[in-house]
Scaffold this active site. Structure first.
Site, PDB file in Angstrom:
ATOM      1  N   CYS A   1     -15.488 -78.698  11.279  1.00 36.10           N
ATOM      2  CA  CYS A   1     -14.991 -79.325  10.381  1.00 36.10           C
ATOM      3  C   CYS A   1     -14.932 -80.827  10.625  1.00 36.10           C
ATOM      4  O   CYS A   1     -14.551 -81.182  11.796  1.00 36.10           O
ATOM      5  CB  CYS A   1     -13.275 -78.767  10.160  1.00 36.10           C
ATOM      6  SG  CYS A   1     -12.167 -79.742   9.540  1.00 36.10           S
ATOM      7  N   GLU A   2     -15.141 -81.685   9.475  1.00 31.15           N
ATOM      8  CA  GLU A   2     -15.366 -83.132   9.988  1.00 31.15           C
ATOM      9  C   GLU A   2     -13.944 -83.789   9.922  1.00 31.15           C
ATOM     10  O   GLU A   2     -13.610 -84.823  10.223  1.00 31.15           O
ATOM     11  CB  GLU A   2     -16.201 -83.725   8.843  1.00 31.15           C
ATOM     12  CG  GLU A   2     -15.602 -83.724   7.420  1.00 31.15           C
ATOM     13  CD  GLU A   2     -16.511 -84.446   6.532  1.00 31.15           C
ATOM     14  OE1 GLU A   2     -16.064 -85.060   5.477  1.00 31.15           O
ATOM     15  OE2 GLU A   2     -17.518 -84.274   6.427  1.00 31.15           O
ATOM     16  N   HIS A   3     -12.851 -82.974   9.518  1.00 32.89           N
ATOM     17  CA  HIS A   3     -11.400 -83.631   9.350  1.00 32.89           C
ATOM     18  C   HIS A   3     -10.852 -83.491  10.844  1.00 32.89           C
ATOM     19  O   HIS A   3     -10.047 -84.501  11.169  1.00 32.89           O
ATOM     20  CB  HIS A   3     -10.528 -82.902   8.273  1.00 32.89           C
ATOM     21  CG  HIS A   3     -11.267 -82.925   6.932  1.00 32.89           C
ATOM     22  ND1 HIS A   3     -11.353 -81.807   5.992  1.00 32.89           N
ATOM     23  CD2 HIS A   3     -11.753 -84.095   6.375  1.00 32.89           C
ATOM     24  CE1 HIS A   3     -11.845 -82.620   4.961  1.00 32.89           C
ATOM     25  NE2 HIS A   3     -12.249 -83.677   5.054  1.00 32.89           N
ATOM     26  N   HIS A   4     -11.059 -82.447  11.351  1.00 27.45           N
ATOM     27  CA  HIS A   4     -10.247 -82.333  12.812  1.00 27.45           C
ATOM     28  C   HIS A   4     -11.224 -82.149  14.105  1.00 27.45           C
ATOM     29  O   HIS A   4     -10.796 -81.976  15.044  1.00 27.45           O
ATOM     30  CB  HIS A   4      -9.474 -81.166  12.785  1.00 27.45           C
ATOM     31  CG  HIS A   4      -8.503 -81.433  11.713  1.00 27.45           C
ATOM     32  ND1 HIS A   4      -8.313 -80.790  10.552  1.00 27.45           N
ATOM     33  CD2 HIS A   4      -7.089 -82.176  11.814  1.00 27.45           C
ATOM     34  CE1 HIS A   4      -7.354 -80.981   9.708  1.00 27.45           C
ATOM     35  NE2 HIS A   4      -6.618 -81.885  10.547  1.00 27.45           N
TER      36      HIS A   4
ATOM     37  N   GLN B   1     -16.868 -76.969   4.058  1.00 31.36           N
ATOM     38  CA  GLN B   1     -17.499 -75.859   3.627  1.00 31.36           C
ATOM     39  C   GLN B   1     -17.974 -76.191   2.355  1.00 31.36           C
ATOM     40  O   GLN B   1     -19.037 -75.640   1.843  1.00 31.36           O
ATOM     41  CB  GLN B   1     -16.764 -74.719   3.688  1.00 31.36           C
ATOM     42  CG  GLN B   1     -17.236 -73.249   3.422  1.00 31.36           C
ATOM     43  CD  GLN B   1     -16.069 -72.070   3.648  1.00 31.36           C
ATOM     44  OE1 GLN B   1     -15.269 -72.184   4.409  1.00 31.36           O
ATOM     45  NE2 GLN B   1     -16.522 -71.081   2.873  1.00 31.36           N
TER      46      GLN B   1
ATOM     47  N   HIS C   1     -11.532 -70.960   9.555  1.00 25.41           N
ATOM     48  CA  HIS C   1     -11.367 -72.388  10.066  1.00 25.41           C
ATOM     49  C   HIS C   1     -10.348 -72.505  11.060  1.00 25.41           C
ATOM     50  O   HIS C   1      -9.002 -72.424  10.746  1.00 25.41           O
ATOM     51  CB  HIS C   1     -11.180 -73.442   8.734  1.00 25.41           C
ATOM     52  CG  HIS C   1     -12.108 -73.462   7.929  1.00 25.41           C
ATOM     53  ND1 HIS C   1     -12.755 -74.650   7.718  1.00 25.41           N
ATOM     54  CD2 HIS C   1     -12.568 -72.462   6.940  1.00 25.41           C
ATOM     55  CE1 HIS C   1     -13.570 -74.449   6.843  1.00 25.41           C
ATOM     56  NE2 HIS C   1     -13.533 -73.157   6.152  1.00 25.41           N
TER      57      HIS C   1
ATOM     58  N   CYS D   1      -9.050 -75.341  12.308  1.00 25.66           N
ATOM     59  CA  CYS D   1      -8.097 -76.005  11.926  1.00 25.66           C
ATOM     60  C   CYS D   1      -7.052 -75.531  10.970  1.00 25.66           C
ATOM     61  O   CYS D   1      -5.672 -76.398  11.200  1.00 25.66           O
ATOM     62  CB  CYS D   1      -8.658 -77.330  11.186  1.00 25.66           C
ATOM     63  SG  CYS D   1      -9.405 -76.779   9.600  1.00 25.66           S
TER      64      CYS D   1
END
Length: 198
Positions: free
Chosen positions: A87-90, A128, A156, A158
């Site tokens: 996941c690119e956010h976390h 995703q 996920h 996250c």
């Protein structure tokens, strides 16, 4: 001959990432020099390069390497393709499976190439939704089929390890083109990926 594990990593990238990971360990309040952590920055540097090696791969090149002229024009499905992404956010993993179908229009590709295309895009910093679209676009551009369908189901970390901490949640995304935009074709695909064929 004894087993020999061979891995290759870019030396400059490994050194740069190792230095950054060492700083992270120290910032978290740990002693980066204690025995259990001494090699962790280098391990993390190598692990992250492996987890994102999709940036060095070309999905269209992979598909074209096993593109064959064939008159078959019914649905081709490869389901339950394992995927592991970040996941690119976390920068936490999401793990699941992809189901891919296409209807050939004069050309087919090797079945294993569909799984490789999943890896090309999954092994990057991702969301995703984008991953689903990228897989569809690669098949569309390369094979020019009568239609493509992609469904991804993933869990996920996250959402599971932090934040809302929902352990049983699964995210499903889908993308359809061509013949799969028709309800009948899409329904057949969805039925086939959810059934247990013997």
């Amino acid at each position: 001959m004894a087993y020999k594990k061979i891995e290759t990593y870019d030396e400059h990238t490994t050194e740069e990432l190792s230095s950054l990971y060492k700083s992270v360990i120290v910032a978290l309040g740990e002693d980066a020099e204690r025995e259990g952590l001494q090699k962790t920055p280098e391990r993390m540097a190598k692990a992250m390069q492996y987890l994102t090696h999709g940036y060095q791969l070309d999905a269209r090149e992979i598909l074209n390497s096993a593109k064959f002229k064939e008159d078959y024009n019914e649905m081709v499905i490869v389901k339950d393709i394992e995927l592991y992404s970040m996941c690119e956010h976390h920068l936490l993993p999401f793990i699941g499976k992809a189901h891919i179908a296409y209807i050939p229009n004069g050309y087919i590709t090797g079945l294993s190439k569909l799984a490789r295309v999943v890896d090309v895009y999954a092994r990057r910093l991702q969301v995703q939704e984008r991953l689903t679209d990228q897989i569809l676009a690669a098949l569309e551009d390369t094979l020019q089929p009568l239609g493509v369908a992609v469904v991804i189901e993933a869990k996920h970390m996250c959402m599971m390890m932090r934040g809302v901490q929902k352990q049983n949640s699964t995210t499903t995304t889908s993308a359809f083109s061509g013949q799969f935009l028709k309800n009948e074709t899409r329904s057949e695909f969805l039925r086939l990926i959810s059934s247990e064929l013997s």
